[in-house]
Design a protein around this motif. Structure first.
Motif, PDB file in Angstrom:
ATOM      1  N   PHE A  89       0.444  -1.112  -0.136  1.00  0.00           N
ATOM      2  CA  PHE A  89       0.061   0.119   0.010  1.00  0.00           C
ATOM      3  C   PHE A  89       0.681   1.478   0.201  1.00  0.00           C
ATOM      4  CE2 PHE A  89      -4.231  -1.994   1.560  1.00  0.00           C
ATOM      5  CZ  PHE A  89      -3.898  -2.822   1.057  1.00  0.00           C
ATOM      6  N   GLY A  90       2.008   1.486   0.409  1.00  0.00           N
ATOM      7  CA  GLY A  90       2.922   2.606   0.348  1.00  0.00           C
ATOM      8  C   GLY A  90       3.656   2.468  -0.784  1.00  0.00           C
ATOM      9  N   PHE A  91       3.487   1.763  -1.540  1.00  0.00           N
ATOM     10  CA  PHE A  91       4.668   1.459  -2.954  1.00  0.00           C
ATOM     11  C   PHE A  91       3.346   1.709  -3.277  1.00  0.00           C
ATOM     12  CE2 PHE A  91       8.759  -0.815  -2.447  1.00  0.00           C
ATOM     13  CZ  PHE A  91       9.128  -0.251  -0.878  1.00  0.00           C
ATOM     14  N   ILE A  92       3.187   2.825  -4.772  1.00  0.00           N
ATOM     15  CA  ILE A  92       2.101   3.692  -4.978  1.00  0.00           C
ATOM     16  C   ILE A  92       2.234   3.986  -6.449  1.00  0.00           C
ATOM     17  CG2 ILE A  92       0.464   5.658  -5.469  1.00  0.00           C
ATOM     18  CD1 ILE A  92       1.006   6.037  -2.927  1.00  0.00           C
ATOM     19  N   GLY A  93       1.783   2.734  -7.770  1.00  0.00           N
ATOM     20  CA  GLY A  93       1.440   3.203  -9.311  1.00  0.00           C
ATOM     21  C   GLY A  93       0.501   4.584  -8.929  1.00  0.00           C
ATOM     22  N   ILE A  94       0.656   5.486  -9.555  1.00  0.00           N
ATOM     23  CA  ILE A  94      -0.111   6.653  -9.986  1.00  0.00           C
ATOM     24  C   ILE A  94      -0.678   6.668 -11.237  1.00  0.00           C
ATOM     25  CG2 ILE A  94      -0.666   9.027  -9.791  1.00  0.00           C
ATOM     26  CD1 ILE A  94       1.373   8.821  -7.897  1.00  0.00           C
ATOM     27  N   GLU A  95      -1.797   6.327 -11.792  1.00  0.00           N
ATOM     28  CA  GLU A  95      -2.583   6.108 -13.382  1.00  0.00           C
ATOM     29  C   GLU A  95      -2.357   7.394 -13.915  1.00  0.00           C
ATOM     30  OE1 GLU A  95      -5.024   3.019 -12.304  1.00  0.00           O
ATOM     31  OE2 GLU A  95      -3.300   1.261 -11.861  1.00  0.00           O
ATOM     32  N   SER A  96      -3.294   6.840 -15.212  1.00  0.00           N
ATOM     33  CA  SER A  96      -3.675   7.490 -15.881  1.00  0.00           C
ATOM     34  C   SER A  96      -4.747   9.381 -15.209  1.00  0.00           C
ATOM     35  CB  SER A  96      -3.587   7.741 -16.885  1.00  0.00           C
ATOM     36  OG  SER A  96      -4.490   6.920 -17.274  1.00  0.00           O
ATOM     37  N   ALA A  97      -5.851   8.095 -14.369  1.00  0.00           N
ATOM     38  CA  ALA A  97      -6.457   8.578 -13.728  1.00  0.00           C
ATOM     39  C   ALA A  97      -6.266   9.579 -12.463  1.00  0.00           C
ATOM     40  CB  ALA A  97      -7.960   7.728 -13.779  1.00  0.00           C
ATOM     41  N   GLN A  98      -5.141   9.630 -12.147  1.00  0.00           N
ATOM     42  CA  GLN A  98      -4.997  10.435 -11.166  1.00  0.00           C
ATOM     43  C   GLN A  98      -3.808  11.326 -11.624  1.00  0.00           C
ATOM     44  OE1 GLN A  98      -5.330   7.021 -10.414  1.00  0.00           O
ATOM     45  NE2 GLN A  98      -6.608   7.434  -9.741  1.00  0.00           N
ATOM     46  N   LEU A  99      -3.727  11.369 -12.825  1.00  0.00           N
ATOM     47  CA  LEU A  99      -2.820  12.329 -13.652  1.00  0.00           C
ATOM     48  C   LEU A  99      -3.587  13.633 -14.497  1.00  0.00           C
ATOM     49  CD1 LEU A  99       0.055  10.587 -15.252  1.00  0.00           C
ATOM     50  CD2 LEU A  99       0.052  11.417 -13.027  1.00  0.00           C
ATOM     51  N   ASN A 100      -3.086  14.844 -14.182  1.00  0.00           N
ATOM     52  CA  ASN A 100      -3.672  16.469 -14.810  1.00  0.00           C
ATOM     53  C   ASN A 100      -3.382  15.900 -16.128  1.00  0.00           C
ATOM     54  OD1 ASN A 100      -4.513  18.817 -15.640  1.00  0.00           O
ATOM     55  ND2 ASN A 100      -4.001  19.798 -14.009  1.00  0.00           N
ATOM     56  N   ARG A 101      -4.704  15.916 -16.774  1.00  0.00           N
ATOM     57  CA  ARG A 101      -4.497  15.373 -18.405  1.00  0.00           C
ATOM     58  C   ARG A 101      -4.695  17.316 -19.130  1.00  0.00           C
ATOM     59  NH1 ARG A 101      -2.754  11.035 -17.691  1.00  0.00           N
ATOM     60  NH2 ARG A 101      -2.901  10.603 -20.433  1.00  0.00           N
ATOM     61  N   SER A 102      -4.056  17.949 -18.705  1.00  0.00           N
ATOM     62  CA  SER A 102      -4.535  19.334 -19.161  1.00  0.00           C
ATOM     63  C   SER A 102      -3.226  20.262 -18.918  1.00  0.00           C
ATOM     64  CB  SER A 102      -5.529  20.685 -18.502  1.00  0.00           C
ATOM     65  OG  SER A 102      -6.926  20.310 -18.826  1.00  0.00           O
ATOM     66  N   ASP A 103      -2.329  19.755 -17.975  1.00  0.00           N
ATOM     67  CA  ASP A 103      -0.649  20.068 -17.900  1.00  0.00           C
ATOM     68  C   ASP A 103      -0.114  19.313 -19.069  1.00  0.00           C
ATOM     69  OD1 ASP A 103       0.351  21.646 -15.274  1.00  0.00           O
ATOM     70  OD2 ASP A 103       1.862  20.609 -16.104  1.00  0.00           O
ATOM     71  N   VAL A 104       0.887  20.145 -19.774  1.00  0.00           N
ATOM     72  CA  VAL A 104       2.050  19.231 -20.741  1.00  0.00           C
ATOM     73  C   VAL A 104       2.907  18.621 -20.004  1.00  0.00           C
ATOM     74  CG1 VAL A 104       1.868  21.356 -22.193  1.00  0.00           C
ATOM     75  CG2 VAL A 104       3.504  21.775 -20.114  1.00  0.00           C
ATOM     76  N   THR A 105       2.953  18.943 -18.295  1.00  0.00           N
ATOM     77  CA  THR A 105       3.558  17.972 -17.535  1.00  0.00           C
ATOM     78  C   THR A 105       3.185  16.717 -16.986  1.00  0.00           C
ATOM     79  OG1 THR A 105       3.858  19.122 -15.634  1.00  0.00           O
ATOM     80  CG2 THR A 105       5.184  19.905 -16.736  1.00  0.00           C
ATOM     81  N   THR A 106       2.090  16.113 -17.546  1.00  0.00           N
ATOM     82  CA  THR A 106       1.880  15.228 -16.759  1.00  0.00           C
ATOM     83  C   THR A 106       0.315  15.114 -18.255  1.00  0.00           C
ATOM     84  OG1 THR A 106       0.369  15.945 -15.672  1.00  0.00           O
ATOM     85  CG2 THR A 106       2.074  15.516 -14.727  1.00  0.00           C
TER      86      THR A 106
END
Length: 617
Positions: A321-338
């Motif tokens: 639970f402490g090792f996390i894989g942040i997926e596309s749903a949790q990434l800002n799709r409107s910012d060019v960095t993510t």
């Protein structure tokens, strides 16, 4: 006489139409009116600032395979959109930006030129025709930048990509990136294993793109000319350096900060006094307070939904639970960095929150799921096994911010300069803060995103996550001017048919209801048939009773009826969409011209009435 008069009027109208067309092309072409909802055909304020700062002429070469793309309506529409946007840049800087539109037909010099620039030729169609849709640009110093292919899926970043290209050509010097950290990013001998560790891959990638200089947390100042400063695990930062960072940020400097409640990639943490695996935390409490940011370095995040599967000490596999894989749903799709990233891996994240009294603009870049909990760092460090952490987990049903972009208003963390000689240049507040905060440092370590392999003496990197892409995107974005950073994403040219979509959703809802009814009937019949088969297996005579036969016959009839209803639903959906399309065609072809004709007739009558009135006077 009447026929002659009519012919003369038509002749005069034709001459007037031709004259107005020439007048429009020659005198009014620079004037444009963008009536689109998101102003997608107009340059933003940031792009206009970048164009205004161009000193030397820039040549743009827009390559589009016009002849080879016949019949590709969607691609041709997007190419027209790109060309229109490029023309806007040329119109905004007459004499500074020269646009050349080129059709690189097969086996031509134009195709050779496109290949020399390194543009991508997309192979489409049965004949394998090469389609070019890219941009090459050069400046007076023969520096070159290209957009290999304009991806229609990235349309909302079209203006950003073009403006970034122009910014690079107008400022071709290598960007100076300063990395502030005591972590062994450059490699060296591991104090625990005694082995020589290579440089961290993210740093190697940055060194290939930028002028990178690394300093420690005990430094007294930032190097001159720093355009982007990366703070990575800032522990025991000297007061002089903290003041320098504070003033650097308030004077418009760009900061990328990685803090962590428990850096599991810090080799010195293993030698800490708290134990063999004692937590190593980092924080910037004074700066965060001044910027209106809350960050608790004593709490770490557990996420049951985004947890990664790891191998346990007994050889099994369990979700950590402490090792996390942040997926596309949790990434800002409107910012060019993510926007184009798919997954970012990390460990023991800290979370950010905004102080209600803060005036800073807040844009979340990464977030957790809702299935989360915060636990003390000490508890986390004492429970290394995934099963132990899962027992500590109590779902708080709350989403947390793991990375954030801060822009706008902020104040200094210092009341005055540390030295009287610095007092004259002291900045107490700003409206141009530009900072990206990330609540983890482990995501920079190779083990979370990349594998290294030796291939005939050459180190090959194989990424399995987008951690390195995020760092590169963030530095590249921050390295641009404030004008470039302000652009980021804009609207798209294509607009959805919301009414058609609503009809589709409604029809599919009805379809699902009918499908569920059919499935229910099917399950009941299969259950009856299973009972009959069981009787046959037990040796009983397989004789259907009249009631059973009637039930099956009723089901067959019902199934035919429901399938007919399903076809009717689909037919009605197509019919509704077709009727809507017919109405749109009728409005565009008949109603709109009719309304325009009525307006012209009313204006004509109005002018005639005024003319008659004037003659009467």
């Amino acid at each position: 006489m009447s026929k002659l008069s009519t012919s003369f009027i038509l002749f005069l109208l034709a001459i007037l139409f031709f004259a107005l067309t020439v007048l429009n092309n020659q005198l009014l072409s620079p004037l444009r009116l963008d009536l689109t909802e998101n102003q997608v055909y107009s340059l933003s304020k940031g792009s206009k600032e970048i164009v205004a700062n161009i000193d030397e002429p820039i040549n743009l070469y827009f390559f589009f395979s016009d002849k080879s793309s016949k019949g590709m309506t969607t691609l041709r529409n997007y190419a027209s959109r790109v060309e229109s946007m490029l023309q806007e840049y040329a119109n905004a800087a007459p004499g500074k930006i020269k646009l050349n539109v080129i059709d690189p037909v097969a086996f031509s010099e134009a195709e050779d030129q496109a290949n020399q620039f390194g543009l991508t030729a997309a192979t489409v169609g049965n004949l394998g025709d090469a389609i070019y849709l890219g941009l090459a640009a050069t400046n007076a110093l023969d520096d070159q930048e290209v957009i290999a292919f304009f991806d229609p899926q990235q349309e909302k970043f079209l203006e950003y990509e073009i403006s970034k290209l122009l910014h690079k050509l107008s400022s071709p010097q290598a960007v100076k990136v300063t990395v502030v950290s005591d972590l062994p990013l450059s490699g060296g001998q591991n104090p625990m294993s005694g082995r020589f560790d290579p440089a961290w891959s993210f740093l190697t990638q940055l060194q290939q793109l930028y002028d990178v200089e690394q300093i420690g947390n005990s430094a007294q100042s930032l190097p001159e000319g720093s355009e982007v400063v990366m703070l990575i695990h800032p522990t025991e930062v000297s007061e002089e350096l903290m003041f320098a960072i504070d003033q650097y940020a308030l004077k418009g400097g760009k900061l990328l900060v990685f803090v962590d409640p428990n850096s599991e990639s810090d080799p010195m943490a293993m030698m800490a006094g708290m134990g063999a695996m004692g937590p190593s935390s980092s924080n910037l409490p004074s700066l965060f307070k001044a910027w209106g940011v809350n960050f608790d370095a004593t709490q770490t995040l557990l996420d049951a939904e985004l947890g990664l599967d790891i191998r346990t000490s007994d050889g099994g596999v369990a979700r950590h639970f402490g090792f996390i894989g942040i997926e596309s749903a949790q990434l800002n799709r409107s910012d060019v960095t993510t926007a184009s990233l798919e997954v970012i891996n990390g460990a023991s994240f800290g979370v950010f929150s905004k102080n209600p009294s803060s005036s800073v603009r807040w844009e979340t870049l990464m977030s957790s799921s809702n299935n989360t909990a915060l636990i003390p760092v000490g508890t986390y460090a004492a429970n290394r096994e995934p099963q132990a952490l899962s027992r500590e987990f109590e779902n708080a049903n709350q989403q947390h911010v793991l990375a954030v972009r801060l822009t706008g208003k902020a104040k200094s963390a210092f009341d005055e300069a540390l030295d009287t000689s610095q007092q004259q240049d002291f900045i107490a507040s700003t409206e141009q803060l530009n900072v990206i905060l990330v609540g983890d440092t482990d995501m920079l370590a190779d083990r979370f995103w990349v594998q290294q392999a030796n291939f005939f003496g050459q180190t090959m990197l194989t990424p399995f996550a987008n951690n390195g892409d995020f760092v590169t995107n963030a530095v590249e974005n921050l390295a641009g001017s404030n004008a470039l950073i302000s652009i980021r994403s804009r609207g798209t040219f294509a607009r959805p048919f919301t009414t058609v979509d609503a009809l589709t959703v409604e029809a599919e809802r009805k379809f699902r209801e009918q499908e569920q009814l059919l499935q229910q009937q099917l399950d009941e019949t299969e259950q009856q048939l299973a009972q009959l088969q069981q009787q046959e297996a037990e040796g009983a005579a397989l004789v259907l009773s009249p009631a059973q036969q009637q039930a099956i016959d009723d089901f067959v009839a019902k199934r035919v009826e429901i399938r007919k209803a399903l076809r009717e639903v689909r037919h009605q959906l197509d019919k509704d969409i077709e009727e809507l399309g017919n109405w749109l065609k009728f409005i565009n072809i008949a109603v709109t011209p009719f309304i325009l004709m009525l307006v012209l007739m009313l204006l004509s009558r109005l002018f005639r009435t005024r003319s008659n009135g004037s003659e009467g006077l």
